[in-house]
Structures are given as structure tokens and as C-alpha cells.
Design a protein around this motif. Structure first.
Motif, PDB file in Angstrom:
ATOM      1  N   ASP A 182       0.812  -1.208   0.000  1.00 12.00           N
ATOM      2  CA  ASP A 182       0.000   0.000   0.000  1.00 12.00           C
ATOM      3  C   ASP A 182       0.845   1.257   0.000  1.00 12.00           C
ATOM      4  N   ALA A 183       2.201   1.103  -0.052  1.00 10.96           N
ATOM      5  CA  ALA A 183       3.105   2.255  -0.070  1.00 10.96           C
ATOM      6  C   ALA A 183       2.801   3.216   1.063  1.00 10.96           C
ATOM      7  N   ASP A 184       2.830   2.716   2.288  1.00  9.65           N
ATOM      8  CA  ASP A 184       2.531   3.529   3.466  1.00  9.65           C
ATOM      9  C   ASP A 184       3.837   3.926   4.158  1.00  9.65           C
ATOM     10  N   GLY A 185       4.171   5.211   4.082  1.00 12.23           N
ATOM     11  CA  GLY A 185       5.416   5.690   4.664  1.00 12.23           C
ATOM     12  C   GLY A 185       5.507   5.515   6.163  1.00 12.23           C
ATOM     13  N   TRP A 186       4.360   5.501   6.836  1.00 14.52           N
ATOM     14  CA  TRP A 186       4.367   5.333   8.302  1.00 14.52           C
ATOM     15  C   TRP A 186       4.918   3.965   8.674  1.00 14.52           C
ATOM     16  N   GLU A 187       4.467   2.932   7.984  1.00 14.40           N
ATOM     17  CA  GLU A 187       4.949   1.574   8.249  1.00 14.40           C
ATOM     18  C   GLU A 187       6.436   1.445   7.925  1.00 14.40           C
ATOM     19  N   LEU A 188       6.860   2.014   6.799  1.00 17.73           N
ATOM     20  CA  LEU A 188       8.257   1.928   6.398  1.00 17.73           C
ATOM     21  C   LEU A 188       9.149   2.734   7.339  1.00 17.73           C
ATOM     22  N   ARG A 189       8.658   3.890   7.795  1.00 14.98           N
ATOM     23  CA  ARG A 189       9.390   4.688   8.778  1.00 14.98           C
ATOM     24  C   ARG A 189       9.673   3.875  10.034  1.00 14.98           C
ATOM     25  N   ASN A 190       8.690   3.136  10.514  1.00 19.62           N
ATOM     26  CA  ASN A 190       8.877   2.340  11.724  1.00 19.62           C
ATOM     27  C   ASN A 190       9.947   1.266  11.533  1.00 19.62           C
ATOM     28  N   GLY A 191       9.959   0.640  10.356  1.00 17.46           N
ATOM     29  CA  GLY A 191      10.971  -0.358  10.078  1.00 17.46           C
ATOM     30  C   GLY A 191      12.364   0.243  10.046  1.00 17.46           C
ATOM     31  N   LEU A 192      12.508   1.399   9.412  1.00 14.55           N
ATOM     32  CA  LEU A 192      13.807   2.073   9.361  1.00 14.55           C
ATOM     33  C   LEU A 192      14.264   2.514  10.749  1.00 14.55           C
ATOM     34  N   LEU A 193      13.343   3.086  11.511  1.00 16.41           N
ATOM     35  CA  LEU A 193      13.692   3.591  12.832  1.00 16.41           C
ATOM     36  C   LEU A 193      14.142   2.460  13.751  1.00 16.41           C
ATOM     37  N   ALA A 194      13.486   1.320  13.654  1.00 18.39           N
ATOM     38  CA  ALA A 194      13.871   0.173  14.486  1.00 18.39           C
ATOM     39  C   ALA A 194      15.303  -0.251  14.185  1.00 18.39           C
ATOM     40  N   ARG A 195      15.692  -0.262  12.905  1.00 14.58           N
ATOM     41  CA  ARG A 195      17.060  -0.662  12.569  1.00 14.58           C
ATOM     42  C   ARG A 195      18.065   0.403  12.967  1.00 14.58           C
ATOM     43  N   LEU A 196      17.724   1.672  12.793  1.00 16.25           N
ATOM     44  CA  LEU A 196      18.643   2.737  13.206  1.00 16.25           C
ATOM     45  C   LEU A 196      18.913   2.669  14.705  1.00 16.25           C
ATOM     46  N   ARG A 197      17.863   2.433  15.479  1.00 17.24           N
ATOM     47  CA  ARG A 197      18.037   2.348  16.927  1.00 17.24           C
ATOM     48  C   ARG A 197      18.920   1.178  17.316  1.00 17.24           C
ATOM     49  N   ARG A 198      18.933   0.155  16.481  1.00 12.85           N
ATOM     50  CA  ARG A 198      19.719  -1.036  16.795  1.00 12.85           C
ATOM     51  C   ARG A 198      21.195  -0.836  16.477  1.00 12.85           C
ATOM     52  N   ILE A 199      21.507  -0.123  15.411  1.00 15.49           N
ATOM     53  CA  ILE A 199      22.890  -0.096  14.941  1.00 15.49           C
ATOM     54  C   ILE A 199      23.687   1.124  15.373  1.00 15.49           C
ATOM     55  N   LEU A 216      12.126   7.576   5.323  1.00 14.19           N
ATOM     56  CA  LEU A 216      13.515   7.926   5.632  1.00 14.19           C
ATOM     57  C   LEU A 216      13.600   9.299   6.272  1.00 14.19           C
ATOM     58  N   ARG A 217      12.900  10.260   5.702  1.00 10.15           N
ATOM     59  CA  ARG A 217      12.952  11.618   6.254  1.00 10.15           C
ATOM     60  C   ARG A 217      12.440  11.661   7.687  1.00 10.15           C
ATOM     61  N   ASP A 218      11.344  10.957   7.948  1.00 11.05           N
ATOM     62  CA  ASP A 218      10.756  10.989   9.284  1.00 11.05           C
ATOM     63  C   ASP A 218      11.610  10.206  10.283  1.00 11.05           C
ATOM     64  N   ALA A 219      12.160   9.073   9.859  1.00 13.12           N
ATOM     65  CA  ALA A 219      13.023   8.290  10.747  1.00 13.12           C
ATOM     66  C   ALA A 219      14.268   9.092  11.120  1.00 13.12           C
ATOM     67  N   CYS A 220      14.808   9.835  10.176  1.00 15.70           N
ATOM     68  CA  CYS A 220      15.983  10.665  10.467  1.00 15.70           C
ATOM     69  C   CYS A 220      15.651  11.732  11.507  1.00 15.70           C
ATOM     70  N   THR A 221      14.504  12.358  11.365  1.00 18.65           N
ATOM     71  CA  THR A 221      14.093  13.376  12.340  1.00 18.65           C
ATOM     72  C   THR A 221      13.986  12.779  13.733  1.00 18.65           C
ATOM     73  N   LEU A 222      13.403  11.602  13.845  1.00 18.80           N
ATOM     74  CA  LEU A 222      13.195  10.963  15.142  1.00 18.80           C
ATOM     75  C   LEU A 222      14.481  10.394  15.742  1.00 18.80           C
ATOM     76  N   HIS A 223      15.525  10.226  14.915  1.00 18.45           N
ATOM     77  CA  HIS A 223      16.788   9.675  15.416  1.00 18.45           C
ATOM     78  C   HIS A 223      17.911  10.722  15.450  1.00 18.45           C
ATOM     79  N   GLY A 224      17.592  11.962  15.108  1.00 16.68           N
ATOM     80  CA  GLY A 224      18.587  13.028  15.164  1.00 16.68           C
ATOM     81  C   GLY A 224      19.610  12.980  14.052  1.00 16.68           C
ATOM     82  N   LEU A 225      19.204  12.517  12.869  1.00 10.19           N
ATOM     83  CA  LEU A 225      20.111  12.408  11.732  1.00 10.19           C
ATOM     84  C   LEU A 225      19.672  13.330  10.602  1.00 10.19           C
ATOM     85  N   ARG A 226      20.614  13.659   9.728  1.00 11.31           N
ATOM     86  CA  ARG A 226      20.250  14.348   8.494  1.00 11.31           C
ATOM     87  C   ARG A 226      19.692  13.336   7.510  1.00 11.31           C
TER      88      ARG A 226
END
Length: 206
Positions: A78-95, A132-142
Motif C-alpha cells: 500500500d506504499a505507506d510511509g508510516w509503516e516503512l518509517r517504523n521499520g527504518l527507525l527500528a534498525r537505526l536504533r539497533r545499529i 527515511l525523512r521521518d526516521a531521520c528526524t526521530l533519530h537526530g540524523l540528516r
């Protein structure tokens, strides 16, 4: 205040349209240019060997060197950025630790998405861009570059830079790393999510 993974109160298909970035919106965001996109793409591909429907997120130091990266499969039909943002954020928090305490971001996150089809923009790409843009904001990244990898090669969307190799399905040509997660200081490593060496879902710090 709640961040991250709380679902919307109710599903509304119209909300999904607000979680997709059009090419013009992406261009207006003034995403920083990659100093050497071919080297970055080749390095991420060699470490993660992405197959179609695999996302590879990488975090770059200020000098452009790769600090950490992770790959996972999470296709949103369904191309839902909210779901994809959560997946990206989870990996960023891990690494890698967040940089939320800094006045301005110093590290940059980039995303390589391997998929079928052409390198032209799709709604799915727009959802990944939003995520990607939203996950970066929530993790303090550009927020950095978004790169597609297809059977015909790779392309940095919004920059016009591309190459024929590596491509979706091509073999690793340089690195021989296993599917592991390595601490930022390089002191320890372990398999991630029960993935066997050589598996798809893994992360690594460089």
C-alpha cells in the motif's frame, strides 16, 4: 508525548497519501549530495547482497565514511510511509546511538532500496522517502540520498547519477562479511534476529 510506533487511531486511506513524497517535494528538501555514490552503492551491496524488496539503510559520518548499516525486507504493497518509517527507525536504533541531544545533525542516513521494475519514481519510492525523512528526524540524523537498485542498475533519485553495476541480483564483488551485527567500537559481533550467516536480514557497523 509519544513517539514512534503507536498506530494511528483508525485507518484512513487518505492519510496514506500524506505519507508519500513526490519527486518535486524530495528535490525541494535539498538532500545533501553524495561525494562518491558509486563507492557507497558498491559497498552497501557487497555487505548486504540485497534482493528485490530489500532495504539497506546506512549512516554516514561527517566525512562521508560509512559508520553503520542494516538491511531488511519490508515491502509495503500500500506504499505507506508510516509503516516503512517504523521499520527504518527500528534498525537505526539497533545499529547506532541517536543524536537527538545535538543542536544540529552531524551524521546522515541514506537508503538503498532494491526492487523490480525501472529506476523511475514510484509511489513505493515516495513512501520510502517519507519514511527515511521521518526516521531521520526521530533519530537526530540528516536525511540523505534515496537510491533505487533494479535489474538495470542503480540510480540516486533526484540527482540523476546512476550506474549499471551493481544491480539487483548481481553477485558480491568485494567484501565477504557474514550476516552479523558489530558494535560501533568493533568489540563484539553477533547474528541478528536469528539470521544465519549470509542471510538477508542483518546489520553491521563499519
Amino acid at each position: 508525548m509519544t513517539f514512534g510506533f503507536a498506530p494511528p487511531p483508525a485507518y484512513d486511506p487518505s492519510h496514506r497519501l500524506g505519507r508519500i513524497l513526490e519527486p518535486a517535494e524530495w528535490a525541494a528538501a535539498k538532500i545533501p549530495l553524495l561525494s562518491n555514490p558509486r563507492e557507497l552503492v558498491s559497498g552497501l551491496h557487497a555487505r548486504h547482497l540485497p534482493l528485490p524488496s530489500t532495504a539497506v539503510v546506512g549512516v554516514l559520518h561527517q566525512d562521508g565514511r560509512l559508520a553503520a548499516s542494516a538491511s531488511f525486507r519490508q515491502r509495503s504493497t500500500d506504499a505507506d510511509g508510516w509503516e516503512l518509517r517504523n521499520g527504518l527507525l527500528a534498525r537505526l536504533r539497533r545499529i547506532i546511538p541517536h543524536d537527538l541531544r545535538l543542536r544540529a545533525p552531524v551524521r546522515t542516513a541514506v537508503l538503498l532500496y532494491c526492487r523490480e521494475g525501472s529506476g523511475n519514481w514510484t509511489e513505493e519510492d515516495g513512501a520510502w522517502m517519507w519514511g527515511l525523512r521521518d526516521a531521520c528526524t526521530l533519530h537526530g540524523l540528516r536525511c540523505g540520498a534515496y537510491i533505487t537498485m533494479t535489474p538495470s542498475g542503480w540510480q540516486v533519485l533526484g540527482e540523476g547519477r546512476s550506474g549499471r553495476r551493481p544491480y539487483a541480483g548481481s553477485r558480491r564483488e568485494a567484501f565477504a562479511a557474514e550476516a552479523t551485527e558489530i558494535s560501533v567500537d568493533g568489540a563484539a559481533s553477533r547474528n541478528v534476529d536469528g539470521a544465519a550467516p549470509g542471510g538477508l536480514q542483518h546489520s553491521a557497523a563499519c
